[in-house]
Design an enzyme around this catalytic site. Sequence first.
Site, short mmCIF file in Angstrom:
data_model
loop_
_atom_site.label_atom_id
_atom_site.label_comp_id
_atom_site.label_asym_id
_atom_site.label_seq_id
_atom_site.Cartn_x
_atom_site.Cartn_y
_atom_site.Cartn_z
N ARG A 31 0.80 -1.22 0.00
CA ARG A 31 0.00 0.00 0.00
C ARG A 31 0.83 1.27 0.00
O ARG A 31 0.48 2.25 0.65
CB ARG A 31 -0.96 0.01 1.17
CG ARG A 31 -2.36 -0.06 0.58
CD ARG A 31 -3.44 0.00 1.53
NE ARG A 31 -4.21 -1.22 1.34
CZ ARG A 31 -5.29 -1.52 1.99
NH1 ARG A 31 -5.73 -0.72 2.92
NH2 ARG A 31 -5.93 -2.62 1.74
N ARG A 35 -3.21 6.65 1.56
CA ARG A 35 -3.65 7.85 2.26
C ARG A 35 -2.63 8.52 3.17
O ARG A 35 -2.88 9.63 3.63
CB ARG A 35 -4.91 7.52 3.09
CG ARG A 35 -6.13 7.28 2.21
CD ARG A 35 -7.24 6.63 2.99
NE ARG A 35 -6.86 5.28 3.34
CZ ARG A 35 -7.67 4.40 3.96
NH1 ARG A 35 -8.89 4.77 4.31
NH2 ARG A 35 -7.25 3.19 4.24
N ARG A 44 -6.99 11.61 -5.21
CA ARG A 44 -8.26 10.92 -4.95
C ARG A 44 -9.42 11.92 -4.91
O ARG A 44 -10.51 11.64 -5.40
CB ARG A 44 -8.20 10.13 -3.65
CG ARG A 44 -9.40 9.19 -3.54
CD ARG A 44 -9.45 8.47 -2.24
NE ARG A 44 -9.58 9.40 -1.14
CZ ARG A 44 -9.85 9.06 0.11
NH1 ARG A 44 -9.99 7.80 0.42
NH2 ARG A 44 -9.94 9.97 1.05
N ASP A 81 -7.31 -2.53 -6.72
CA ASP A 81 -7.79 -3.19 -5.51
C ASP A 81 -8.07 -4.66 -5.81
O ASP A 81 -8.32 -5.01 -6.97
CB ASP A 81 -9.07 -2.53 -4.99
CG ASP A 81 -9.30 -2.88 -3.52
OD1 ASP A 81 -8.68 -2.24 -2.67
OD2 ASP A 81 -10.08 -3.82 -3.25
N TYR A 158 -15.25 -11.43 1.13
CA TYR A 158 -15.97 -10.19 0.82
C TYR A 158 -17.25 -10.46 0.03
O TYR A 158 -18.27 -9.81 0.22
CB TYR A 158 -15.06 -9.23 0.05
CG TYR A 158 -13.97 -8.64 0.91
CD1 TYR A 158 -14.22 -7.53 1.73
CD2 TYR A 158 -12.70 -9.20 0.95
CE1 TYR A 158 -13.23 -6.99 2.55
CE2 TYR A 158 -11.70 -8.67 1.76
CZ TYR A 158 -11.97 -7.58 2.55
OH TYR A 158 -10.98 -7.06 3.35
O1 CP3 Z 1 0.04 -1.61 -2.35
C1 CP3 Z 1 -0.39 -0.71 -3.11
O2 CP3 Z 1 -0.02 0.49 -3.04
C2 CP3 Z 1 -1.36 -1.12 -4.21
C3 CP3 Z 1 -2.72 -0.86 -4.00
C4 CP3 Z 1 -3.60 -1.75 -3.15
C5 CP3 Z 1 -4.79 -1.25 -2.58
N1 CP3 Z 1 -5.47 -2.31 -2.05
C6 CP3 Z 1 -5.21 0.14 -2.59
C7 CP3 Z 1 -6.20 0.58 -1.61
C8 CP3 Z 1 -3.55 -3.12 -2.88
C9 CP3 Z 1 -2.46 -4.12 -3.22
C10 CP3 Z 1 -4.75 -3.45 -2.20
C11 CP3 Z 1 -5.11 -4.83 -1.79
C12 CP3 Z 1 -6.28 -5.05 -0.96
N2 CP3 Z 1 -7.50 -4.44 -1.00
C13 CP3 Z 1 -6.35 -6.06 0.04
C14 CP3 Z 1 -5.26 -7.05 0.33
C15 CP3 Z 1 -4.16 -6.46 1.11
C16 CP3 Z 1 -4.47 -6.27 2.55
O3 CP3 Z 1 -4.52 -5.11 2.98
O4 CP3 Z 1 -4.62 -7.30 3.25
C17 CP3 Z 1 -7.62 -6.00 0.62
C18 CP3 Z 1 -8.14 -6.87 1.75
C19 CP3 Z 1 -8.35 -4.99 -0.06
C20 CP3 Z 1 -9.76 -4.59 0.15
C21 CP3 Z 1 -9.81 -3.21 0.63
N3 CP3 Z 1 -9.56 -2.09 -0.17
C22 CP3 Z 1 -10.10 -2.76 1.95
C23 CP3 Z 1 -10.40 -3.66 3.12
C24 CP3 Z 1 -10.02 -1.36 1.91
C25 CP3 Z 1 -10.31 -0.40 3.01
C26 CP3 Z 1 -9.04 -0.24 3.78
C27 CP3 Z 1 -9.10 0.91 4.75
O5 CP3 Z 1 -8.10 1.02 5.49
O6 CP3 Z 1 -10.06 1.70 4.78
C28 CP3 Z 1 -9.65 -0.99 0.60
C29 CP3 Z 1 -9.42 0.39 0.12
C30 CP3 Z 1 -8.06 0.72 -0.40
N4 CP3 Z 1 -7.37 -0.05 -1.26
C31 CP3 Z 1 -7.34 1.92 -0.15
C32 CP3 Z 1 -6.17 1.84 -0.94
C33 CP3 Z 1 -5.10 2.88 -1.08
C34 CP3 Z 1 -7.80 3.06 0.71
C35 CP3 Z 1 -9.00 3.67 0.04
C36 CP3 Z 1 -9.06 5.15 0.05
O7 CP3 Z 1 -8.24 5.82 -0.63
O8 CP3 Z 1 -9.98 5.64 0.70
#
Ligand code: CP3
Length: 358
Positions: A31, A35, A44, A81, A158
Amino acid sequence: GYKMRSKLKNDTFLRALLRQPTEYTPVWMMRQAGRYLPEYNQTRGRAGDFLSLCKNPDLATEVTMQPLARFPLDAAILFSDILTIPDAMGLGLYFSTGEGPKFERPLRDEWEIRDLAIPDPNVHLRYVMDAVSQIRKTLNNEVPLIGFAGSPFTLACYMVEGGSSSDFSLVKTMLYQRPDLLHHILDINARAVTSYLNAQIEAGAQAVMIFDSWGGALSHAAYHEFSLPYLEQIVSGLIREHDGATIPNIVFTKGGGLWLESIAAIGCNAVGLDWPIDIGQARARVGDKVALQGNLDPAVLFSNPDAIRTEVGKVLHSYGKGSGHVFNLGHGISQFTKPENAAAMVEAVHELSKPYHE
Ligand code: CP3
């Protein structure tokens, strides 16, 4: 051995994944585009919301590049994602602020499960492939690009729960009461993930990673029946060479430390580790079967540069001499991390790791 045709300027990450010699330990952060970076929040804001950002290849390219402009990272990761696949299957993904991902149409009835179809990545996920090729152009062969997908089980969590869950009660009820239905979802997901990752490779991804974020919530027996075989199915179906270069893969089961030997045996090149496990002990257990990626506690980055340097040193020391280590956090970087502290980590890895590669 690792073959390389493209004129990649820094292939340290790819070499480490294939356990070939490097001058230092490569590093990237799960990630890394997110943010904790003010410029990410700004982009964003321009996109409107997170999903619109993922679906716009220009803006997805812009945010992929942001952490690389700040830190000398050894790899870029596609901005996207894991839930793009169930979205493409028609479940209706949306992100409500502060609540994480949600589906408008979670899998609740047997007929919905029987109706699930494998999306064509080049049609239904065209925006991802367009982002991959645009990011590759923008990277200009500086560092490799990582593609990724979620594991069949993590996606099923999910799809069945309809969003994030603290206890996975719906998917676990299905697992114990209707294992046949869950196996059907997992098989569809495994085939969808394989074709999605292969399409990313064909579009330009130079390594791929599978995120099994919730496999660690399963019992030993359930993990070996409902998560690991589907990870193996994907790994055996991945394209191993593209455009004259080897395409390494990484499998990351969060909480999977207990099952390290079984994970290392599915044919993957590297295993991702979360922070509870000692990376030196993990290395002793897997031997020369796989490379290891990890595993600094992301909370270390809440401290200060001196403490970060000390903790980075401990991980490097524990892994010890030789190749086969990709430095990373044990999970995604927290949105409350100061960017200066991420910079301190990257600098410490590069500086402190050199003696381990002499
Ligand atoms: O690593 C990177 O920079 C690449 C981008 C990436 C994102 N999500 C961007 C993201 C990757 C590799 C993911 C994978 C992902 N997404 C996973 C597996 C990795 C892990 O964390 O275990 C999972 C479970 C998801 C599903 C997901 N997407 C969730 C649960 C959330 C909410 C997380 C939160 O903290 O609120 C997201 C959103 C998400 N995916 C964000 C980002 C940068 C934040 C969203 C935002 O900008 O508001």
